[in-house]
Design an enzyme around this catalytic site. Structure first.
Site, PDB file in Angstrom:
ATOM      1  CB  SER A 128      36.770  58.265  44.150  1.00 64.50           C
ATOM      2  OG  SER A 128      36.149  59.035  43.158  1.00 64.50           O
ATOM      3  CB  THR A 130      34.215  61.541  43.959  1.00 62.88           C
ATOM      4  OG1 THR A 130      32.979  62.230  43.991  1.00 62.88           O
ATOM      5  CG2 THR A 130      34.354  60.696  45.201  1.00 62.88           C
ATOM      6  CE1 TYR A 152      31.966  55.913  45.665  1.00 61.35           C
ATOM      7  CE2 TYR A 152      32.341  57.869  44.310  1.00 61.35           C
ATOM      8  CZ  TYR A 152      32.661  56.561  44.656  1.00 61.35           C
ATOM      9  OH  TYR A 152      33.669  55.911  43.991  1.00 61.35           O
ATOM     10  CE  LYS A 156      35.120  54.722  47.083  1.00 60.51           C
ATOM     11  NZ  LYS A 156      35.575  53.336  47.177  1.00 60.51           N
TER      12      LYS A 156
HETATM   13  P1  NAD Z   1      31.670  47.840  40.454  1.00 60.64           P
HETATM   14  O1  NAD Z   1      30.344  48.107  41.071  1.00 60.64           O
HETATM   15  O2  NAD Z   1      31.715  47.336  39.063  1.00 60.64           O
HETATM   16  O3  NAD Z   1      32.501  46.843  41.373  1.00 60.64           O
HETATM   17  C1  NAD Z   1      32.331  46.774  42.777  1.00 60.64           C
HETATM   18  C2  NAD Z   1      32.220  45.304  43.141  1.00 60.64           C
HETATM   19  O4  NAD Z   1      32.032  45.222  44.573  1.00 60.64           O
HETATM   20  C3  NAD Z   1      31.021  44.609  42.490  1.00 60.64           C
HETATM   21  O5  NAD Z   1      31.443  43.383  41.913  1.00 60.64           O
HETATM   22  C4  NAD Z   1      30.054  44.390  43.648  1.00 60.64           C
HETATM   23  O6  NAD Z   1      29.246  43.251  43.453  1.00 60.64           O
HETATM   24  C5  NAD Z   1      31.007  44.249  44.815  1.00 60.64           C
HETATM   25  N1  NAD Z   1      30.405  44.578  46.117  1.00 60.64           N
HETATM   26  C6  NAD Z   1      29.620  45.633  46.429  1.00 60.64           C
HETATM   27  N2  NAD Z   1      29.273  45.583  47.720  1.00 60.64           N
HETATM   28  C7  NAD Z   1      29.866  44.481  48.246  1.00 60.64           C
HETATM   29  C8  NAD Z   1      29.880  43.892  49.540  1.00 60.64           C
HETATM   30  N3  NAD Z   1      29.188  44.442  50.548  1.00 60.64           N
HETATM   31  N4  NAD Z   1      30.588  42.765  49.720  1.00 60.64           N
HETATM   32  C9  NAD Z   1      31.264  42.201  48.701  1.00 60.64           C
HETATM   33  N5  NAD Z   1      31.275  42.708  47.440  1.00 60.64           N
HETATM   34  C10 NAD Z   1      30.589  43.835  47.233  1.00 60.64           C
HETATM   35  O7  NAD Z   1      32.517  49.194  40.591  1.00 60.64           O
HETATM   36  P2  NAD Z   1      33.910  49.581  39.925  1.00 60.64           P
HETATM   37  O8  NAD Z   1      33.672  50.652  38.941  1.00 60.64           O
HETATM   38  O9  NAD Z   1      34.676  48.386  39.547  1.00 60.64           O
HETATM   39  O10 NAD Z   1      34.582  50.294  41.192  1.00 60.64           O
HETATM   40  C11 NAD Z   1      35.434  49.600  42.082  1.00 60.64           C
HETATM   41  C12 NAD Z   1      35.872  50.530  43.181  1.00 60.64           C
HETATM   42  O11 NAD Z   1      36.492  51.678  42.621  1.00 60.64           O
HETATM   43  C13 NAD Z   1      34.726  51.049  44.052  1.00 60.64           C
HETATM   44  O12 NAD Z   1      35.168  51.090  45.399  1.00 60.64           O
HETATM   45  C14 NAD Z   1      34.501  52.441  43.536  1.00 60.64           C
HETATM   46  O13 NAD Z   1      33.972  53.298  44.516  1.00 60.64           O
HETATM   47  C15 NAD Z   1      35.902  52.861  43.121  1.00 60.64           C
HETATM   48  N6  NAD Z   1      35.919  53.887  42.068  1.00 60.64           N
HETATM   49  C16 NAD Z   1      35.273  53.669  40.891  1.00 60.64           C
HETATM   50  C17 NAD Z   1      35.255  54.662  39.922  1.00 60.64           C
HETATM   51  C18 NAD Z   1      34.529  54.477  38.620  1.00 60.64           C
HETATM   52  O14 NAD Z   1      34.246  55.487  37.954  1.00 60.64           O
HETATM   53  N7  NAD Z   1      34.217  53.270  38.196  1.00 60.64           N
HETATM   54  C19 NAD Z   1      35.930  55.879  40.141  1.00 60.64           C
HETATM   55  C20 NAD Z   1      36.588  56.056  41.352  1.00 60.64           C
HETATM   56  C21 NAD Z   1      36.593  55.047  42.316  1.00 60.64           C
HETATM   57  N1  UFG Z   2      27.924  63.699  31.225  1.00 61.97           N
HETATM   58  C1  UFG Z   2      27.009  64.070  30.256  1.00 61.97           C
HETATM   59  N2  UFG Z   2      25.959  63.235  30.026  1.00 61.97           N
HETATM   60  C2  UFG Z   2      25.783  62.058  30.698  1.00 61.97           C
HETATM   61  C3  UFG Z   2      26.727  61.684  31.679  1.00 61.97           C
HETATM   62  C4  UFG Z   2      27.785  62.539  31.918  1.00 61.97           C
HETATM   63  O1  UFG Z   2      27.149  65.115  29.636  1.00 61.97           O
HETATM   64  O2  UFG Z   2      24.788  61.365  30.445  1.00 61.97           O
HETATM   65  C5  UFG Z   2      29.099  64.570  31.458  1.00 61.97           C
HETATM   66  C6  UFG Z   2      29.216  65.091  32.881  1.00 61.97           C
HETATM   67  O3  UFG Z   2      28.485  66.287  33.043  1.00 61.97           O
HETATM   68  C7  UFG Z   2      30.737  65.269  32.997  1.00 61.97           C
HETATM   69  C8  UFG Z   2      31.307  64.147  32.126  1.00 61.97           C
HETATM   70  O4  UFG Z   2      30.250  63.787  31.231  1.00 61.97           O
HETATM   71  O5  UFG Z   2      31.116  66.495  32.428  1.00 61.97           O
HETATM   72  C9  UFG Z   2      31.728  62.916  32.908  1.00 61.97           C
HETATM   73  O6  UFG Z   2      30.636  62.513  33.742  1.00 61.97           O
HETATM   74  P1  UFG Z   2      30.633  61.088  34.491  1.00 61.97           P
HETATM   75  O7  UFG Z   2      29.328  60.967  35.203  1.00 61.97           O
HETATM   76  O8  UFG Z   2      31.003  60.016  33.538  1.00 61.97           O
HETATM   77  O9  UFG Z   2      31.851  61.229  35.506  1.00 61.97           O
HETATM   78  P2  UFG Z   2      32.097  62.231  36.721  1.00 61.97           P
HETATM   79  O10 UFG Z   2      33.402  62.907  36.469  1.00 61.97           O
HETATM   80  O11 UFG Z   2      30.939  63.100  36.970  1.00 61.97           O
HETATM   81  O12 UFG Z   2      32.193  61.247  37.953  1.00 61.97           O
HETATM   82  C10 UFG Z   2      32.839  59.981  37.869  1.00 61.97           C
HETATM   83  C11 UFG Z   2      32.197  59.040  38.866  1.00 61.97           C
HETATM   84  C12 UFG Z   2      32.507  59.495  40.242  1.00 61.97           C
HETATM   85  C13 UFG Z   2      33.979  59.603  40.399  1.00 61.97           C
HETATM   86  C14 UFG Z   2      34.533  60.568  39.403  1.00 61.97           C
HETATM   87  C15 UFG Z   2      36.020  60.673  39.537  1.00 61.97           C
HETATM   88  O13 UFG Z   2      30.788  58.982  38.696  1.00 61.97           O
HETATM   89  O14 UFG Z   2      32.037  58.559  41.163  1.00 61.97           O
HETATM   90  O15 UFG Z   2      34.197  60.122  38.098  1.00 61.97           O
HETATM   91  O16 UFG Z   2      36.575  59.412  39.570  1.00 61.97           O
HETATM   92  F1  UFG Z   2      34.270  60.050  41.621  1.00 61.97           F
END
Ligand code: NAD
Ligand code: UFG
Length: 342
Positions: A128, A130, A152, A156
């Site tokens: 991520s 992040t 978090y 990662k």
């Molecule tokens: P999500 O929560 O929709 O998907 C994660 C899946 O993992 C879910 O289906 C959940 O049930 C499963 N899971 C959780 N714990 C588990 C366990 N112990 N054993 C088996 N399955 C388990 O999340 P997503 O948005 O699809 O994200 C997928 C991956 O990408 C995550 O690792 C997340 O950290 C990473 N990621 C997501 C974002 C984002 O903004 N969505 C950004 C950066 C990285």
């Molecule tokens: N924001 C608002 N109102 C809301 C939610 C978000 O104004 O209700 C703003 C935030 O301040 C930011 C932008 O919208 O400026 C995006 O915010 P998000 O929460 O959608 O996303 P972030 O960039 O803060 O973080 C997300 C995930 C992290 C991940 C990161 C980069 O939550 O886990 O993207 O992948 F690491």
């Protein structure tokens, strides 16, 4: 065509990626405990893939922290693992750090040990953006310091460290750490999408739920950031582009010599919160009322990827812009106002 294990394949990014990998002809096992997802997403993946490809998807309900579940899911002929399973809510990670170290770090360690036992050494890992914390340089290159500011992000960064230690310890590992920026949108059919539990933490699902009438108004976190319109700027990436990035990473890892890749997956384009609101209103034809409130602690003004390394090494780049993200996100939200429970 390869035999792949997809951990967390029922989730938001995993389900879209599973569809793209099935359509590319791969055979999949999905291991998921459904703690943040529903088996319905996988039924829809099968429906969209068609009967022939659907027959190549096997689902194992289980936990990545269980050696027995991993052994069942991996079998003896898995060519590569795409590892999505994990916890991902920044605020929850501050409140429950041990859960994040347990699932994200210990779960990944269990997976790697099971892969060693099964003789599979090819892995794509969901990292991520992040872990860049508050970046010093934008667009952010992969060489930027890893300086996470919440548990978090630390989890990662710890898994990335574990992967590089492992790759250095024995030959043969093929690993891609993919650092996603802000994945949004949905499959254009409106059948797959993001289905967060409770009040969404992230901008896009919150905006879609306001547009569909589930929530009254968006709180815009800060109107005084050093950005063109004062709201925060992010690099949004369509989830189908992200899914295609995973397909490219699997192909490259399996075709090339063992290597450890660390790559940003983003578009390189920044959009402000107010731009997202306007684009979503245009795509949906619905008003998205908002009020500007205080900044959210821990936010950066701007995070945008430098995506050039992924373009060079994966021969992949994003194809879909903000209006398509909003159009496809609205197709999903309007057809499934309560997500998969609709
Ligand atoms: P999500 O929560 O929709 O998907 C994660 C899946 O993992 C879910 O289906 C959940 O049930 C499963 N899971 C959780 N714990 C588990 C366990 N112990 N054993 C088996 N399955 C388990 O999340 P997503 O948005 O699809 O994200 C997928 C991956 O990408 C995550 O690792 C997340 O950290 C990473 N990621 C997501 C974002 C984002 O903004 N969505 C950004 C950066 C990285
Ligand atoms: N924001 C608002 N109102 C809301 C939610 C978000 O104004 O209700 C703003 C935030 O301040 C930011 C932008 O919208 O400026 C995006 O915010 P998000 O929460 O959608 O996303 P972030 O960039 O803060 O973080 C997300 C995930 C992290 C991940 C990161 C980069 O939550 O886990 O993207 O992948 F690491």
């Amino acid at each position: 065509m390869a035999q792949l294990l997809i951990t967390g394949g029922a989730g938001f990014i995993g389900s879209h990626t599973a569809l793209v990998l099935l359509e590319a002809g791969h055979s999949l096992v999905v291991l998921d405990n459904f703690q943040n997802s529903s088996p319905e997403s996988l039924r829809r993946v099968q429906e969209l893939a068609g009967p022939e490809a659907a027959a190549k998807l096997r689902v194992v309900e289980g936990d990545i922290r269980s050696a027995a579940d991993l052994e069942e899911a991996l079998g003896s002929s898995t060519d590569a693992v795409v590892h999505f399973a994990g916890l991902k809510a920044v605020g929850e990670s501050v409140a429950k750090p041990l859960a994040y170290w347990d699932v994200n770090v210990c779960g990944s360690r269990q997976l790697l040990a099971a892969m060693q036992r099964a003789g599979c050494r090819t892995l794509v890992f969901s990292s991520s953006a992040t872990l860049y914390g508050i970046p010093d340089v934008v667009p952010i290159p992969e060489s930027a310091p890893v300086q996470p500011i919440n548990p978090y992000g630390h989890s990662k960064a710890a898994v990335e460290r574990m992967l590089s230690d492992l790759a250095a310890s024995e030959p043969g590992w093929r690993i891609a750490c993919l650092r996603y920026f802000n994945p949004v949108g949905a499959h254009p059919s409106g059948r797959l999408g993001e289905d967060p539990n409770g009040i969404p933490n992230n901008l896009f699902p919150f905006v879609s739920q306001v547009a569909v009438g589930r929530r009254n108004r968006l709180s815009v976190f800060g109107g005084d950031w050093p950005t063109p319109d004062g709201s925060g700027v992010r690099d949004y990436i369509h989830v189908m582009d992200l899914a295609e990035g995973h397909r490219a990473a699997v192909d490259v890892l399996l075709a090339e010599d063992p290597q450890l890749l660390t790559l940003n997956l983003g578009s390189g384009q920044g959009h402000s919160v107010l731009e997202v609101v306007a684009a979503f209103e245009a795509a949906s034809g619905q008003a998205v009322p908002y009020e500007v409130v205080a900044r959210r602690p821990g936010d950066a003004a701007t995070t945008v990827a430098d995506p050039s390394l992924a373009a060079e090494l994966l021969r992949w780049r994003t194809q879909r812009g903000l209006s398509q993200m909003c159009r496809d996100g609205w197709a999903w939200q309007s057809a499934n106002p309560q997500g998969y429970a609709s």
